[in-house]
Design an enzyme around this catalytic site. Structure first.
Site, PDB file in Angstrom:
ATOM      1  N   THR A 135      -1.272   7.204  -0.397  1.00 22.48           N
ATOM      2  CA  THR A 135      -2.773   7.298  -1.376  1.00 22.48           C
ATOM      3  C   THR A 135      -3.171   6.344  -0.541  1.00 22.48           C
ATOM      4  O   THR A 135      -4.738   6.029  -0.823  1.00 22.48           O
ATOM      5  CB  THR A 135      -2.837   7.003  -2.411  1.00 22.48           C
TER       6      THR A 135
ATOM      7  N   ASP B  82       0.684  -3.939  11.918  1.00 24.68           N
ATOM      8  CA  ASP B  82       1.145  -4.078  11.319  1.00 24.68           C
ATOM      9  C   ASP B  82       0.802  -6.205  10.961  1.00 24.68           C
ATOM     10  O   ASP B  82       2.195  -5.931  11.156  1.00 24.68           O
ATOM     11  CB  ASP B  82       2.225  -3.261  10.557  1.00 24.68           C
TER      12      ASP B  82
ATOM     13  N   ASP C 295       4.509  -6.990   9.587  1.00 18.18           N
ATOM     14  CA  ASP C 295       5.725  -6.313  10.650  1.00 18.18           C
ATOM     15  C   ASP C 295       5.634  -7.270  11.771  1.00 18.18           C
ATOM     16  O   ASP C 295       6.686  -8.021  11.839  1.00 18.18           O
ATOM     17  CB  ASP C 295       5.583  -4.782  11.314  1.00 18.18           C
TER      18      ASP C 295
ATOM     19  N   ARG D 115       0.528  -1.048   0.075  1.00 16.17           N
ATOM     20  CA  ARG D 115       0.219   0.107  -0.245  1.00 16.17           C
ATOM     21  C   ARG D 115       1.282   1.055   0.239  1.00 16.17           C
ATOM     22  O   ARG D 115       1.607   1.038   0.685  1.00 16.17           O
ATOM     23  CB  ARG D 115      -1.276   0.149   1.224  1.00 16.17           C
TER      24      ARG D 115
END
Ligand code: PRP
Ligand code: URA
Length: 209
Positions: A108, A200, A203, A104
């Site tokens: 944006t 995340d 991660d 991603r």
């Protein structure tokens, strides 16, 4: 909701809570993502067709069943989807594995494709797309579009956690796709993270933060 399967099995809910916990370390996080993928695979494959076959037991002939219909492929969205692959292959060892690399754009939030390697016979297979997180839905919708452009007819999407926004995107762009997830959270924050979510996923699976 039509085509959205929220899997409320106690084992999944227990494991999801461990994933959410900020104190859960990388090793346990990675193991649980894989375990949850296997448990979710049970539900996502519930509609596989069976063919009647005959086997010989040590005692007598017996009627049995074998999985029939189209062969399967699983397609993890890199990176975090990789964490779900082993759990599925434990149950479906003959599934082929394609890879779609999407990240991603942090500004944006739109998906950027950087890798794609699919089995040559992907158009002949039913596909389960894997990604722990369905946030805006941009990555999942892009992966599904890519597979449809390669001729895949029947696609399911497996996410551990979904946001309402992501579900809406996939429902709008791909109303034919069944979604399987273990929970639908409240919303997205300003950075496109699922709230309360689990952080995340990439991660936390790979220990990169
Ligand atoms: C995460 C996640 C999904 C995507 C979900 O990947 O694993 O692929 O975000 O967000 P979306 O629904 O808004 O598209 P990320 O881009 O962080 O890449 P990574 O897996 O390499 O960390
Ligand atoms: N990707 C993640 O890994 N986590 C989120 O909450 C949203 C997107």
């Amino acid at each position: 909701m039509d085509k959205v399967n929220v899997l409320t099995h106690p084992l999944l809910q227990h494991k999801l809570t461990i994933l959410r916990d900020v104190n859960t370390g990388v090793k346990e996080f990675r193991e649980i993502v894989s375990e949850m993928a296997a448990l979710m695979c049970y539900e996502a494959t519930r509609d596989l067709p069976l063919a009647e076959i005959e086997v010989q037991t040590p005692v007598a002939p017996a009627k049995g069943y074998a999985i029939a219909g189209k062969k399967l492929a699983i397609v993890p969205i890199l990176r975090a989807g990789l964490g779900m692959v082993e759990g599925i292959l434990d149950l479906i060892p003959l599934a082929k594995v394609g890879h779609v690399g999407l990240f991603r754009d942090p500004e944006t939030l739109l998906p950027v494709e950087y890798y794609c390697k699919l089995p040559t016979d992907i158009a002949e297979r039913d596909v389960i797309v894997l990604d722990p997180m369905l946030a805006t839905g941009g990555s999942a919708a892009a992966a599904v579009s890519l597979l449809k452009n390669r001729g895949v007819k029947h696609i399911k999407l497996m996410n551990i956690l979904a946001a309402p926004e992501g579900i809406a995107t996939v429902r709008k762009e791909h109303p034919d796709v069944d979604i399987y997830c273990a929970a639908v959270d409240s919303c997205l924050n300003d950075h496109g993270y699922i709230v309360p979510g689990l952080g995340d996923a990439g991660d936390r699976i790979f220990g990169t933060k």
